[in-house]
Each structure stands twice: as C-alpha cells, then as structure tokens.
Motif scaffolding. Structure first.
Motif, PDB file in Angstrom:
ATOM      1  N   GLU A   1      15.133 -10.656  36.401  1.00  0.00           N
ATOM      2  CA  GLU A   1      14.159 -11.572  36.987  1.00  0.00           C
ATOM      3  C   GLU A   1      13.288 -10.850  38.003  1.00  0.00           C
ATOM      4  O   GLU A   1      13.677  -9.830  38.561  1.00  0.00           O
ATOM      5  CB  GLU A   1      14.887 -12.730  37.665  1.00  0.00           C
ATOM      6  N   THR A   2      12.100 -11.424  38.240  1.00  0.00           N
ATOM      7  CA  THR A   2      11.214 -10.911  39.283  1.00  0.00           C
ATOM      8  C   THR A   2      10.810 -12.064  40.187  1.00  0.00           C
ATOM      9  O   THR A   2      10.904 -13.237  39.809  1.00  0.00           O
ATOM     10  CB  THR A   2       9.949 -10.272  38.681  1.00  0.00           C
ATOM     11  N   GLU A   3      10.382 -11.710  41.384  1.00  0.00           N
ATOM     12  CA  GLU A   3       9.954 -12.716  42.355  1.00  0.00           C
ATOM     13  C   GLU A   3       8.836 -12.112  43.200  1.00  0.00           C
ATOM     14  O   GLU A   3       8.882 -10.931  43.547  1.00  0.00           O
ATOM     15  CB  GLU A   3      11.136 -13.117  43.239  1.00  0.00           C
ATOM     16  N   GLU A   4       7.870 -12.940  43.532  1.00  0.00           N
ATOM     17  CA  GLU A   4       6.771 -12.478  44.370  1.00  0.00           C
ATOM     18  C   GLU A   4       7.115 -12.734  45.828  1.00  0.00           C
ATOM     19  O   GLU A   4       7.407 -13.858  46.230  1.00  0.00           O
ATOM     20  CB  GLU A   4       5.482 -13.213  44.010  1.00  0.00           C
ATOM     21  N   ILE A   5       7.081 -11.660  46.613  1.00  0.00           N
ATOM     22  CA  ILE A   5       7.373 -11.742  48.043  1.00  0.00           C
ATOM     23  C   ILE A   5       6.227 -11.068  48.777  1.00  0.00           C
ATOM     24  O   ILE A   5       5.951  -9.883  48.563  1.00  0.00           O
ATOM     25  CB  ILE A   5       8.714 -11.057  48.387  1.00  0.00           C
ATOM     26  N   ASP A   6       5.554 -11.814  49.632  1.00  0.00           N
ATOM     27  CA  ASP A   6       4.409 -11.315  50.402  1.00  0.00           C
ATOM     28  C   ASP A   6       3.334 -10.713  49.500  1.00  0.00           C
ATOM     29  O   ASP A   6       2.748  -9.678  49.809  1.00  0.00           O
ATOM     30  CB  ASP A   6       4.852 -10.293  51.445  1.00  0.00           C
ATOM     31  N   GLY A   7       3.116 -11.323  48.342  1.00  0.00           N
ATOM     32  CA  GLY A   7       2.067 -10.878  47.439  1.00  0.00           C
ATOM     33  C   GLY A   7       2.430  -9.711  46.546  1.00  0.00           C
ATOM     34  O   GLY A   7       1.603  -9.206  45.816  1.00  0.00           O
ATOM     35  N   VAL A   8       3.685  -9.261  46.615  1.00  0.00           N
ATOM     36  CA  VAL A   8       4.132  -8.134  45.789  1.00  0.00           C
ATOM     37  C   VAL A   8       5.251  -8.626  44.875  1.00  0.00           C
ATOM     38  O   VAL A   8       6.157  -9.339  45.310  1.00  0.00           O
ATOM     39  CB  VAL A   8       4.647  -6.972  46.670  1.00  0.00           C
ATOM     40  N   GLU A   9       5.203  -8.227  43.619  1.00  0.00           N
ATOM     41  CA  GLU A   9       6.211  -8.625  42.631  1.00  0.00           C
ATOM     42  C   GLU A   9       7.373  -7.626  42.661  1.00  0.00           C
ATOM     43  O   GLU A   9       7.175  -6.421  42.496  1.00  0.00           O
ATOM     44  CB  GLU A   9       5.567  -8.643  41.242  1.00  0.00           C
TER      45      GLU A   9
ATOM     46  N   MET B   1      11.677  -0.273  44.707  1.00  0.00           N
ATOM     47  CA  MET B   1      11.943  -1.357  45.645  1.00  0.00           C
ATOM     48  C   MET B   1      12.466  -2.568  44.863  1.00  0.00           C
ATOM     49  O   MET B   1      11.880  -2.970  43.856  1.00  0.00           O
ATOM     50  CB  MET B   1      10.686  -1.721  46.417  1.00  0.00           C
ATOM     51  N   VAL B   2      13.598  -3.122  45.319  1.00  0.00           N
ATOM     52  CA  VAL B   2      14.249  -4.256  44.663  1.00  0.00           C
ATOM     53  C   VAL B   2      14.581  -5.289  45.734  1.00  0.00           C
ATOM     54  O   VAL B   2      15.004  -4.944  46.841  1.00  0.00           O
ATOM     55  CB  VAL B   2      15.539  -3.817  43.943  1.00  0.00           C
ATOM     56  N   ALA B   3      14.388  -6.563  45.403  1.00  0.00           N
ATOM     57  CA  ALA B   3      14.740  -7.655  46.313  1.00  0.00           C
ATOM     58  C   ALA B   3      16.133  -8.154  45.960  1.00  0.00           C
ATOM     59  O   ALA B   3      16.432  -8.424  44.800  1.00  0.00           O
ATOM     60  CB  ALA B   3      13.727  -8.784  46.195  1.00  0.00           C
ATOM     61  N   PHE B   4      16.996  -8.255  46.958  1.00  0.00           N
ATOM     62  CA  PHE B   4      18.334  -8.816  46.798  1.00  0.00           C
ATOM     63  C   PHE B   4      18.331 -10.187  47.453  1.00  0.00           C
ATOM     64  O   PHE B   4      17.999 -10.310  48.631  1.00  0.00           O
ATOM     65  CB  PHE B   4      19.382  -7.909  47.445  1.00  0.00           C
TER      66      PHE B   4
ATOM     67  N   MET C   1      22.361 -16.063  47.315  1.00  0.00           N
ATOM     68  CA  MET C   1      22.260 -17.404  46.763  1.00  0.00           C
ATOM     69  C   MET C   1      22.948 -18.455  47.640  1.00  0.00           C
ATOM     70  O   MET C   1      22.660 -19.636  47.521  1.00  0.00           O
ATOM     71  CB  MET C   1      22.848 -17.445  45.344  1.00  0.00           C
ATOM     72  N   SER C   2      23.828 -18.051  48.542  1.00  0.00           N
ATOM     73  CA  SER C   2      24.514 -19.031  49.378  1.00  0.00           C
ATOM     74  C   SER C   2      23.648 -19.547  50.520  1.00  0.00           C
ATOM     75  O   SER C   2      23.815 -20.674  50.969  1.00  0.00           O
ATOM     76  CB  SER C   2      25.819 -18.457  49.926  1.00  0.00           C
ATOM     77  N   ASN C   3      22.709 -18.716  51.014  1.00  0.00           N
ATOM     78  CA  ASN C   3      21.848 -19.189  52.103  1.00  0.00           C
ATOM     79  C   ASN C   3      20.359 -18.920  51.873  1.00  0.00           C
ATOM     80  O   ASN C   3      19.530 -19.273  52.690  1.00  0.00           O
ATOM     81  CB  ASN C   3      22.286 -18.583  53.441  1.00  0.00           C
ATOM     82  N   GLY C   4      20.008 -18.281  50.763  1.00  0.00           N
ATOM     83  CA  GLY C   4      18.601 -18.081  50.416  1.00  0.00           C
ATOM     84  C   GLY C   4      17.927 -16.888  51.063  1.00  0.00           C
ATOM     85  O   GLY C   4      16.744 -16.643  50.825  1.00  0.00           O
ATOM     86  N   ASP C   5      18.640 -16.112  51.880  1.00  0.00           N
ATOM     87  CA  ASP C   5      18.035 -14.932  52.511  1.00  0.00           C
ATOM     88  C   ASP C   5      17.726 -13.875  51.458  1.00  0.00           C
ATOM     89  O   ASP C   5      18.455 -13.705  50.483  1.00  0.00           O
ATOM     90  CB  ASP C   5      18.982 -14.334  53.556  1.00  0.00           C
ATOM     91  N   THR C   6      16.637 -13.167  51.674  1.00  0.00           N
ATOM     92  CA  THR C   6      16.221 -12.102  50.763  1.00  0.00           C
ATOM     93  C   THR C   6      15.943 -10.847  51.568  1.00  0.00           C
ATOM     94  O   THR C   6      15.326 -10.905  52.628  1.00  0.00           O
ATOM     95  CB  THR C   6      14.944 -12.516  50.008  1.00  0.00           C
ATOM     96  N   PHE C   7      16.425  -9.720  51.072  1.00  0.00           N
ATOM     97  CA  PHE C   7      16.083  -8.449  51.708  1.00  0.00           C
ATOM     98  C   PHE C   7      15.669  -7.458  50.625  1.00  0.00           C
ATOM     99  O   PHE C   7      16.111  -7.528  49.486  1.00  0.00           O
ATOM    100  CB  PHE C   7      17.214  -7.905  52.582  1.00  0.00           C
TER     101      PHE C   7
END
Length: 87
Positions: A34-42, A12-15, A18-24
């Motif tokens: 880089e990594t980012e925490e989304i809903d408590g999951v890295e 699972m990878v988050a995309f 950068m133009s509007n900040g949406d993440t899927f």
C-alpha cells in the motif's frame, strides 16, 4: 566495513501504528503493498500492530507486578529450610 553486504535499495517508507494511528517515516528496504500520501509525498506504507508510540513500556502505562509478596514468601520458606538444617 565489508563491501557488498548491505542492500542498495533503501527508500523512504512510512510505518503506521494501527493501534493509535501514529505514522513515522524512515529509510527501509521492506516491501509494501500500500501507499499513502503524507505532506504531499507518496510513500509506501507498512502497517504495524504496535510501535514505541503505543507500547506500554514506552508510554509509561506498563502494569507493575508486585513481587515483594513473592520474595517475602520465598524468604520465609528459605529461612524455615535453613532453620531445619541447623537442628
């Protein structure tokens, strides 16, 4: 389907757009620094310049080009050309 031609390292990878900040989040084999925490999951994060959430074609903000004037201009020139051949 042929065996052994598909990668085994899907994760699972988050995309992030950068133009509007949406993440899927989706499955991918892409390498991310880089990594980012989304809903408590890295998740590993891949930054995108533009995605379907910000692309003008998908958002309906696409500028329509007025081609009617160009087509009319072409038809007028073509008609003059055909008229000169008839004489």
């Amino acid at each position: 389907m042929k065996q052994g031609i598909h990668p085994d390292n899907y994760r699972m990878v988050a995309f992030k757009d950068m133009s509007n900040g949406d993440t899927f989040i989706t499955r991918s084999t892409v390498n991310a620094r880089e990594t980012e925490e989304i809903d408590g999951v890295e998740y590993p994060v891949v930054k995108l310049e533009i995605s379907s959430s910000s692309h003008p074609f998908y958002t309906g903000k696409m500028k329509l080009v007025d081609t009617a004037g160009r087509v009319d201009k072409f038809m007028n020139r073509y008609q003059k050309h055909m008229d000169s051949k008839k004489k």
